[in-house]
Write a protein that holds these residues in place. Structure first.
Motif, PDB file in Angstrom:
ATOM      1  N   THR A  49       0.863  -1.265   0.131  1.00 25.97           N
ATOM      2  CA  THR A  49      -0.150   0.018  -0.209  1.00 25.97           C
ATOM      3  C   THR A  49       0.800   1.291  -0.237  1.00 25.97           C
ATOM      4  OG1 THR A  49      -1.851  -1.199   1.138  1.00 25.97           O
ATOM      5  CG2 THR A  49      -1.754   1.242   1.130  1.00 25.97           C
ATOM      6  N   GLY A  50       1.857   1.407   0.727  1.00 27.77           N
ATOM      7  CA  GLY A  50       2.873   2.404   0.935  1.00 27.77           C
ATOM      8  C   GLY A  50       3.535   2.441  -0.496  1.00 27.77           C
ATOM      9  N   SER A  51       4.022   1.574  -0.988  1.00 28.31           N
ATOM     10  CA  SER A  51       4.723   1.640  -2.241  1.00 28.31           C
ATOM     11  C   SER A  51       3.738   2.199  -3.405  1.00 28.31           C
ATOM     12  CB  SER A  51       5.130   0.183  -2.950  1.00 28.31           C
ATOM     13  OG  SER A  51       6.109  -0.210  -1.965  1.00 28.31           O
ATOM     14  N   ALA A  52       2.511   1.640  -3.545  1.00 29.48           N
ATOM     15  CA  ALA A  52       1.283   2.251  -4.204  1.00 29.48           C
ATOM     16  C   ALA A  52       1.126   3.650  -4.192  1.00 29.48           C
ATOM     17  CB  ALA A  52       0.068   1.424  -4.354  1.00 29.48           C
ATOM     18  N   ILE A  53       1.039   4.087  -2.694  1.00 30.16           N
ATOM     19  CA  ILE A  53       0.719   5.547  -2.795  1.00 30.16           C
ATOM     20  C   ILE A  53       2.136   6.265  -3.086  1.00 30.16           C
ATOM     21  CG2 ILE A  53       0.229   7.220  -0.768  1.00 30.16           C
ATOM     22  CD1 ILE A  53      -1.356   5.242   0.681  1.00 30.16           C
ATOM     23  N   LEU A  54       3.246   5.840  -2.774  1.00 30.13           N
ATOM     24  CA  LEU A  54       4.382   6.661  -3.220  1.00 30.13           C
ATOM     25  C   LEU A  54       4.485   6.833  -4.641  1.00 30.13           C
ATOM     26  CD1 LEU A  54       7.047   7.960  -2.165  1.00 30.13           C
ATOM     27  CD2 LEU A  54       8.195   5.765  -2.433  1.00 30.13           C
ATOM     28  N   ALA A  55       4.311   5.754  -5.456  1.00 29.47           N
ATOM     29  CA  ALA A  55       4.106   5.868  -6.734  1.00 29.47           C
ATOM     30  C   ALA A  55       3.071   6.674  -7.256  1.00 29.47           C
ATOM     31  CB  ALA A  55       4.036   4.314  -7.354  1.00 29.47           C
ATOM     32  N   ALA A  56       2.020   6.754  -6.845  1.00 25.67           N
ATOM     33  CA  ALA A  56       0.810   7.460  -7.272  1.00 25.67           C
ATOM     34  C   ALA A  56       1.458   9.110  -7.009  1.00 25.67           C
ATOM     35  CB  ALA A  56      -0.383   7.244  -6.495  1.00 25.67           C
ATOM     36  N   VAL A  57       1.763   9.486  -5.813  1.00 30.16           N
ATOM     37  CA  VAL A  57       2.166  10.690  -5.724  1.00 30.16           C
ATOM     38  C   VAL A  57       3.485  11.421  -6.557  1.00 30.16           C
ATOM     39  CG1 VAL A  57       3.543  12.093  -3.831  1.00 30.16           C
ATOM     40  CG2 VAL A  57       1.531  10.647  -3.148  1.00 30.16           C
ATOM     41  N   MET A  58       4.356  10.191  -6.742  1.00 26.46           N
ATOM     42  CA  MET A  58       5.265  10.912  -7.843  1.00 26.46           C
ATOM     43  C   MET A  58       5.021  11.018  -8.941  1.00 26.46           C
ATOM     44  SD  MET A  58       7.849  11.574  -5.935  1.00 26.46           S
ATOM     45  CE  MET A  58       9.228  11.612  -7.034  1.00 26.46           C
ATOM     46  N   PHE A  59       3.919   9.969  -9.544  1.00 29.12           N
ATOM     47  CA  PHE A  59       3.438  10.024 -10.651  1.00 29.12           C
ATOM     48  C   PHE A  59       2.750  11.243 -11.118  1.00 29.12           C
ATOM     49  CE2 PHE A  59       0.667   8.928 -14.245  1.00 29.12           C
ATOM     50  CZ  PHE A  59       1.425   8.355 -15.254  1.00 29.12           C
ATOM     51  N   TRP A  60       2.128  11.817  -9.941  1.00 25.13           N
ATOM     52  CA  TRP A  60       1.012  13.073  -9.957  1.00 25.13           C
ATOM     53  C   TRP A  60       1.979  14.177  -9.860  1.00 25.13           C
ATOM     54  CZ3 TRP A  60      -3.758  13.678 -11.083  1.00 25.13           C
ATOM     55  CH2 TRP A  60      -4.210  14.849 -10.836  1.00 25.13           C
ATOM     56  N   ILE A  61       3.176  14.373  -9.293  1.00 23.72           N
ATOM     57  CA  ILE A  61       3.988  15.598  -9.210  1.00 23.72           C
ATOM     58  C   ILE A  61       5.285  15.685 -10.193  1.00 23.72           C
ATOM     59  CG2 ILE A  61       3.284  15.922  -6.782  1.00 23.72           C
ATOM     60  CD1 ILE A  61       6.070  15.116  -6.000  1.00 23.72           C
ATOM     61  N   LEU A  62       5.472  14.532 -10.831  1.00 23.56           N
ATOM     62  CA  LEU A  62       6.591  14.529 -11.525  1.00 23.56           C
ATOM     63  C   LEU A  62       6.473  15.655 -12.913  1.00 23.56           C
ATOM     64  CD1 LEU A  62       9.468  13.322 -12.239  1.00 23.56           C
ATOM     65  CD2 LEU A  62       8.366  11.853 -13.813  1.00 23.56           C
TER      66      LEU A  62
END
Length: 86
Positions: A49-62
């Motif tokens: 869950t933490g990995s998915a949230i981190l990936a989503a946040v990075m995908f959003w702000i990149l």
């Protein structure tokens, strides 16, 4: 130029949302796959869950970070020749 900006913004928003949906589907697939293999421990659930949230946040702000870097680089190296177009 305004129409092109609107088109590119629409494409950016589509890519962002599509990426978030893909990340969600993949993370749920990993959770279901791990659950099928063995019992899930709370640590595995939190890790996925933490990995998915981190990936989503990075995908959003990149894209935003890339845009900031592009505009900041224009300060260091102007996008017009010396003397300008006057």
């Amino acid at each position: 130029m305004g129409n092109l900006t609107n088109i590119l913004y629409g494409v950016l928003m589509f890519v962002r949302w599509a990426g978030l949906i893909v990340i969600t589907i993949l993370s749920m697939g990993v959770l279901i796959g791990e659950a099928a293999k063995s019992r899930l421990s709370p640590a595995k659930i939190l890790t996925v869950t933490g990995s998915a949230i981190l990936a989503a946040v990075m995908f959003w702000i990149l894209p935003t970070l890339v845009n900031y870097a592009r505009t900041d680089s224009n300060i260091v190296v102007p996008d017009h020749p010396i003397g300008g177009y006057r």
